[in-house]
Scaffold this motif. Structure first.
Motif, PDB file in Angstrom:
ATOM      1  N   PHE A 215      39.407  30.931  29.714  1.00 49.27           N
ATOM      2  CA  PHE A 215      39.723  30.041  30.829  1.00 49.27           C
ATOM      3  C   PHE A 215      38.475  29.482  31.509  1.00 49.27           C
ATOM      4  O   PHE A 215      38.578  28.572  32.339  1.00 49.27           O
ATOM      5  N   PRO A 218      37.367  25.345  29.733  1.00 41.50           N
ATOM      6  CA  PRO A 218      37.614  24.002  30.281  1.00 41.50           C
ATOM      7  C   PRO A 218      36.811  23.714  31.540  1.00 41.50           C
ATOM      8  O   PRO A 218      36.510  22.550  31.831  1.00 41.50           O
ATOM      9  N   ALA A 252      44.620  27.409  25.412  1.00 41.28           N
ATOM     10  CA  ALA A 252      43.989  26.135  25.779  1.00 41.28           C
ATOM     11  C   ALA A 252      45.050  25.080  26.068  1.00 41.28           C
ATOM     12  O   ALA A 252      44.957  24.330  27.051  1.00 41.28           O
ATOM     13  N   TRP A 255      47.048  26.041  29.383  1.00 43.26           N
ATOM     14  CA  TRP A 255      46.215  25.766  30.556  1.00 43.26           C
ATOM     15  C   TRP A 255      46.207  24.269  30.842  1.00 43.26           C
ATOM     16  O   TRP A 255      46.355  23.829  31.991  1.00 43.26           O
ATOM     17  N   THR A 256      46.055  23.483  29.779  1.00 40.80           N
ATOM     18  CA  THR A 256      45.939  22.041  29.955  1.00 40.80           C
ATOM     19  C   THR A 256      47.273  21.399  30.319  1.00 40.80           C
ATOM     20  O   THR A 256      47.337  20.510  31.181  1.00 40.80           O
ATOM     21  N   ARG A 259      47.995  21.532  33.926  1.00 40.31           N
ATOM     22  CA  ARG A 259      47.275  20.508  34.692  1.00 40.31           C
ATOM     23  C   ARG A 259      47.870  19.123  34.445  1.00 40.31           C
ATOM     24  O   ARG A 259      47.928  18.290  35.364  1.00 40.31           O
ATOM     25  N   GLY A 281      40.573  19.886  29.487  1.00 38.97           N
ATOM     26  CA  GLY A 281      41.370  20.747  28.631  1.00 38.97           C
ATOM     27  C   GLY A 281      41.838  20.039  27.373  1.00 38.97           C
ATOM     28  O   GLY A 281      41.863  20.625  26.282  1.00 38.97           O
ATOM     29  N   ARG A 282      42.183  18.767  27.499  1.00 45.58           N
ATOM     30  CA  ARG A 282      42.661  18.001  26.344  1.00 45.58           C
ATOM     31  C   ARG A 282      41.575  17.909  25.273  1.00 45.58           C
ATOM     32  O   ARG A 282      41.854  18.044  24.070  1.00 45.58           O
ATOM     33  N   TRP A 284      39.252  20.020  24.763  1.00 43.22           N
ATOM     34  CA  TRP A 284      39.111  21.352  24.163  1.00 43.22           C
ATOM     35  C   TRP A 284      40.189  21.582  23.102  1.00 43.22           C
ATOM     36  O   TRP A 284      39.905  22.035  22.001  1.00 43.22           O
TER      37      TRP A 284
END
Length: 290
Positions: A215, A218, A252, A255-256, A259, A281-282, A284
């Motif tokens: 975490f 990102p 990943a 998490w993204t 958001r 995040g995108r 990643w």
């Protein structure tokens, strides 16, 4: 009503706090965070303390109670401020911590803060907290938001990328006994003269030890690193090499997607912030899928 200043804190709480730290000469609000409630520096004769409070019936009070439990359970050697006093009565959850005199960590490329951040996470994640909530409880809202967005069948290519990543994720792959902060963003990583201290333990939980490192990725990308550079940095975490590819890629994406959801449907005042986080995040997820 959410207490927004010291005078709104219940009188019994004020009296108990002053019994611990001395008469409060000034309560200086700390602004800028996304959490509701009061956060303030309490200045007494010669010392300062950090104080948080929220009405007991506010939805976010659960997070304050989690932080209270974590503060009571954290080992002495945890890189975190000590909880000095807390109470959950008179309609208010109140927490008093030692004041961490420091600044937000700089996560940009070449920052001298980076080794200390990674060292603090590595030192933290070997600790354990008996009876702590498992990380699955924190992942529930992320899974829900991911399902909601992916169910809308959006056309852009990155939605198919997210779907592929989430499909390969198994929650049991991240279960474990290690202590996790779970939210290592720069504001929660305080650089002090005695090393990096992690603050705001509202999402503290247990899971596999490399989740905090994941975490952090990102956040590093948002600070200017490429996805490959960010992953190379967190590879210094002692257990990063043991992280399964599909588990990291799934986290990943989750998490993204959280958001992405907040950028679309969250409060207006935080949407710009969420958009920037989602873009990091995108990139990643794209790096890991390609």
């Amino acid at each position: 009503m959410i207490p927004c200043h010291w005078d709104a804190v219940p009188a019994p709480h004020q009296a108990a706090i002053e019994a611990v730290c001395g008469r409060v000469l000034k309560a200086e609000p700390v602004t800028g965070g996304l959490m509701p409630g009061l956060t303030a520096r309490l200045h007494t004769e010669g010392r300062s303390f950090f104080f948080k409070a929220i009405p007991a019936d506010n939805a976010a009070a659960t997070l304050f109670r989690r932080e209270r439990e974590a503060g009571c359970a954290l080992p002495e050697d945890a890189p975190a401020p000590k909880l000095l006093w807390s109470d959950d009565s008179h309609g208010c959850v109140s927490l008093l911590f030692e004041h961490v005199d420091g600044r937000d960590a700089d996560l940009s490329p070449g920052s001298p803060d980076l080794p200390g951040v990674l060292e603090a996470l590595g030192r933290l994640n070997v600790l354990q907290w008996e009876q702590a909530p498992p990380v699955a409880g924190n992942l529930g809202p992320l899974l829900d938001k991911a399902a909601a967005l992916l169910g809308e069948r959006r056309d852009a290519a990155h939605w198919a990328m997210y779907a592929e990543a989430v499909a390969g994720f198994r929650p049991e792959s991240v279960a474990g006994p290690s202590l996790l902060h779970y939210d290592p963003h720069p504001g929660n990583l305080r650089v002090t003269g005695h090393g990096v201290r992690l603050v705001d333990w509202s999402f503290a939980c247990i899971g596999v030890s490399w989740i905090d490192a994941a975490f952090l990725v990102p956040r590093l990308i948002k600070a200017g690193h490429s996805p490959a550079q960010a992953e190379a940095l967190v590879s210094a975490h002692p257990d990063w090499s043991a992280a399964p590819d599909d588990a990291v890629t799934g986290l990943a994406a989750l998490w993204t997607l959280f958001r992405e959801y907040k950028a679309l449907y969250g409060p207006d005042h935080a949407r710009t912030f969420r958009i920037r986080a989602a873009h990091a995040g995108r990139s990643w997820v794209r790096h890991r899928i390609s």
